[in-house]
Design an enzyme around this catalytic site. Structure first.
Site, PDB file in Angstrom:
ATOM      1  N   GLU A  52     -11.654 -52.187   9.415  1.00 43.20           N
ATOM      2  CA  GLU A  52     -12.221 -51.004   8.744  1.00 43.20           C
ATOM      3  C   GLU A  52     -13.599 -50.576   9.231  1.00 43.20           C
ATOM      4  O   GLU A  52     -14.520 -50.388   8.428  1.00 43.20           O
ATOM      5  CB  GLU A  52     -12.237 -51.252   7.223  1.00 43.20           C
ATOM      6  CG  GLU A  52     -10.874 -51.650   6.702  1.00 43.20           C
ATOM      7  CD  GLU A  52     -10.848 -51.963   5.202  1.00 43.20           C
ATOM      8  OE1 GLU A  52     -11.918 -52.008   4.584  1.00 43.20           O
ATOM      9  OE2 GLU A  52      -9.748 -52.155   4.667  1.00 43.20           O
ATOM     10  N   GLU A 105      -0.449 -54.543   6.461  1.00 46.82           N
ATOM     11  CA  GLU A 105      -0.654 -54.772   5.019  1.00 46.82           C
ATOM     12  C   GLU A 105       0.244 -53.847   4.198  1.00 46.82           C
ATOM     13  O   GLU A 105      -0.175 -53.297   3.170  1.00 46.82           O
ATOM     14  CB  GLU A 105      -2.133 -54.551   4.649  1.00 46.82           C
ATOM     15  CG  GLU A 105      -3.104 -55.342   5.501  1.00 46.82           C
ATOM     16  CD  GLU A 105      -4.559 -55.240   5.055  1.00 46.82           C
ATOM     17  OE1 GLU A 105      -4.817 -54.722   3.952  1.00 46.82           O
ATOM     18  OE2 GLU A 105      -5.436 -55.679   5.813  1.00 46.82           O
TER      19      GLU A 105
HETATM   20  C1  GLA Z   1      -7.912 -54.313   2.712  1.00 45.71           C
HETATM   21  C2  GLA Z   1      -8.172 -55.631   3.402  1.00 45.71           C
HETATM   22  C3  GLA Z   1      -7.330 -56.729   2.844  1.00 45.71           C
HETATM   23  C4  GLA Z   1      -7.208 -56.652   1.355  1.00 45.71           C
HETATM   24  C5  GLA Z   1      -6.682 -55.314   0.965  1.00 45.71           C
HETATM   25  C6  GLA Z   1      -6.478 -55.209  -0.507  1.00 45.71           C
HETATM   26  O1  GLA Z   1      -6.897 -53.604   3.185  1.00 45.71           O
HETATM   27  O2  GLA Z   1      -7.965 -55.590   4.771  1.00 45.71           O
HETATM   28  O3  GLA Z   1      -7.899 -57.938   3.203  1.00 45.71           O
HETATM   29  O4  GLA Z   1      -8.432 -56.902   0.755  1.00 45.71           O
HETATM   30  O5  GLA Z   1      -7.644 -54.378   1.368  1.00 45.71           O
HETATM   31  O6  GLA Z   1      -6.054 -56.351  -1.105  1.00 45.71           O
END
Ligand code: GLA
Length: 380
Positions: free
Chosen positions: A168, A272
């Site tokens: 990020e 994710e």
């Molecule tokens: C982000 C992070 C993850 C996690 C998610 C929410 O995407 O990369 O590690 O914290 O948020 O759980």
């Protein structure tokens, strides 16, 4: 006199129709696929992963472990390797959960993903600041970064196959996120991180990971950033799209992004994945992780269970996304879900605490949902 009756005629007389036979065949095929699970069904396409929290690894609930090892061939550390989890306040290391996570993956011969070596969140302010509140120097932060990354990567060298190196770094405004990391070190924050990880474990696959980066604005900004890194010879091997999406998200964005990112020579990972089914409280499916909105009953409509039509919409959303992923399987290495079953999803508490969400393939009893069967159907 001989009467000849065709097989079809006989079946018709016994009340068995062609439709019934077809449906029985379908059910048998479904059972067979379900018996082997998703990882087997998708073995020619890409790895199927799940993020595991420390509780799952520590508890060793036999039913859940059986599910995980049947369905998934890759695992990602949900929290235990983030700075604030893996280090004590005095900066010493806290290895227990992270070691247990890696040992679990080794024991079950899984592709293990480390998460994450550089992020603005879940890290104490004290990493970046002097006692008087002023920022530490670039040299001092680079030194901390070096110690952090080399220690983590070296500990799991040969076990962790891939790292989310930086998480990020692009903001919601599609400019470089003005995190402490970036404010103090600029692009060197990323350059150093990838170089350090690569020098420490030359075999590890190194990824840049972000949310909403399948959308055009953030995608363009990310590509600009990646090109700057590539110009400086930075070893970035993979691009992670977190894929925290909503039930109404336009999945076509993923197709455009797979093509655009892989044109840079990067392998593609969905890192994710989950699909939020609840009413959205903002116009982007996901924004800054620390954001919270107020709880209101109308924002939490499915406490009693997921209505059939929403369950179907969820299955359809997964289907649409996976059709694209299968089509581009030559570019996609892995699809990882952010969790295993709905009860443990972070989306029950984000961006509003205490809601009942249904974003994953397995429900609160760890039983497969319609979306799960839909994904198996795609591979028949
Ligand atoms: C982000 C992070 C993850 C996690 C998610 C929410 O995407 O990369 O590690 O914290 O948020 O759980």
């Amino acid at each position: 006199m001989t009467i000849s009756i065709s097989r079809r005629g006989l079946l018709a007389m016994s009340g068995v129709t062609a439709a019934m036979i077809a449906s029985a065949k379908l059910q048998a095929a479904q059972k067979a696929a379900e018996a082997t699970g998703l990882k087997e069904a998708y073995k020619e396409d890409f790895l199927i992963g799940a993020a595991l929290n420390a509780g799952i690894v520590a508890k060793q609930d036999p039913k859940l472990i059986a599910l995980i090892t049947k369905e998934f061939n890759s695992i990602t550390a949900e929290n235990c390797q983030k700075w604030e989890e893996v280090r004590n306040e005095d900066d010493s290391w806290k290895w227990q959960d992270s070691d247990a996570f890696v040992n679990f993956g080794v024991q079950h011969k899984m592709h293990i993903v480390g998460h994450t070596l550089g992020w603005h969140s879940q890290i104490p302010e004290s990493v970046f600041k002097n006692k008087d509140g002023s920022y530490i120097s670039k040299e001092a932060l680079a030194k901390k970064q070096q110690e952090h990354i080399t220690t983590l990567v070296d500990r799991y060298k040969g076990k962790i196959a891939a790292w989310d190196v930086i998480n990020e770094a692009v903001g919601d405004d599609n400019k470089m996120r003005t995190s402490h990391w970036y404010n103090i070190m600029g692009d060197d924050f990323l350059v150093n991180a990838f170089n350090l990880a690569h020098e420490t474990d030359p075999k590890a696959h190194l990824m840049y990971n972000d949310y909403n980066n399948e959308q055009q604005g953030k995608r363009d900004a990310t590509i600009g950033m990646l090109k700057r890194l590539q110009k400086r010879g930075v070893p970035v091997h993979g691009l992670g799209m977190q894929a925290h999406v909503g039930i109404a998200s336009d999945m076509k964005n993923f197709e455009d992004s797979i093509l655009a990112y892989s044109a840079l020579g990067l392998r593609i990972h969905l890192t994710e994945l989950d699909i939020d089914v609840l009413p959205s409280v903002w116009n982007l499916p996901v924004a800054e992780i620390s954001t919270r909105f107020e709880y209101k009953p109308e924002r939490d409509p499915y406490i009693q269970g997921l209505p059939k039509e929403i369950d179907e919409q969820l299955a359809k959303a997964y289907e649409n996304l996976f059709k694209i992923l299968i089509k581009h399987r030559d570019k996609v290495d892995r699809v990882t879900f952010w969790g295993v079953s709905d009860d443990a999803s972070w989306l029950n508490n984000f961006p509003i605490r205490g809601r009942t969400n249904y974003p994953l393939l397995f429900d609160r009893n760890q039983s497969p949902k319609s979306a799960y069967f839909r994904l198996l159907d795609l591979k028949r």
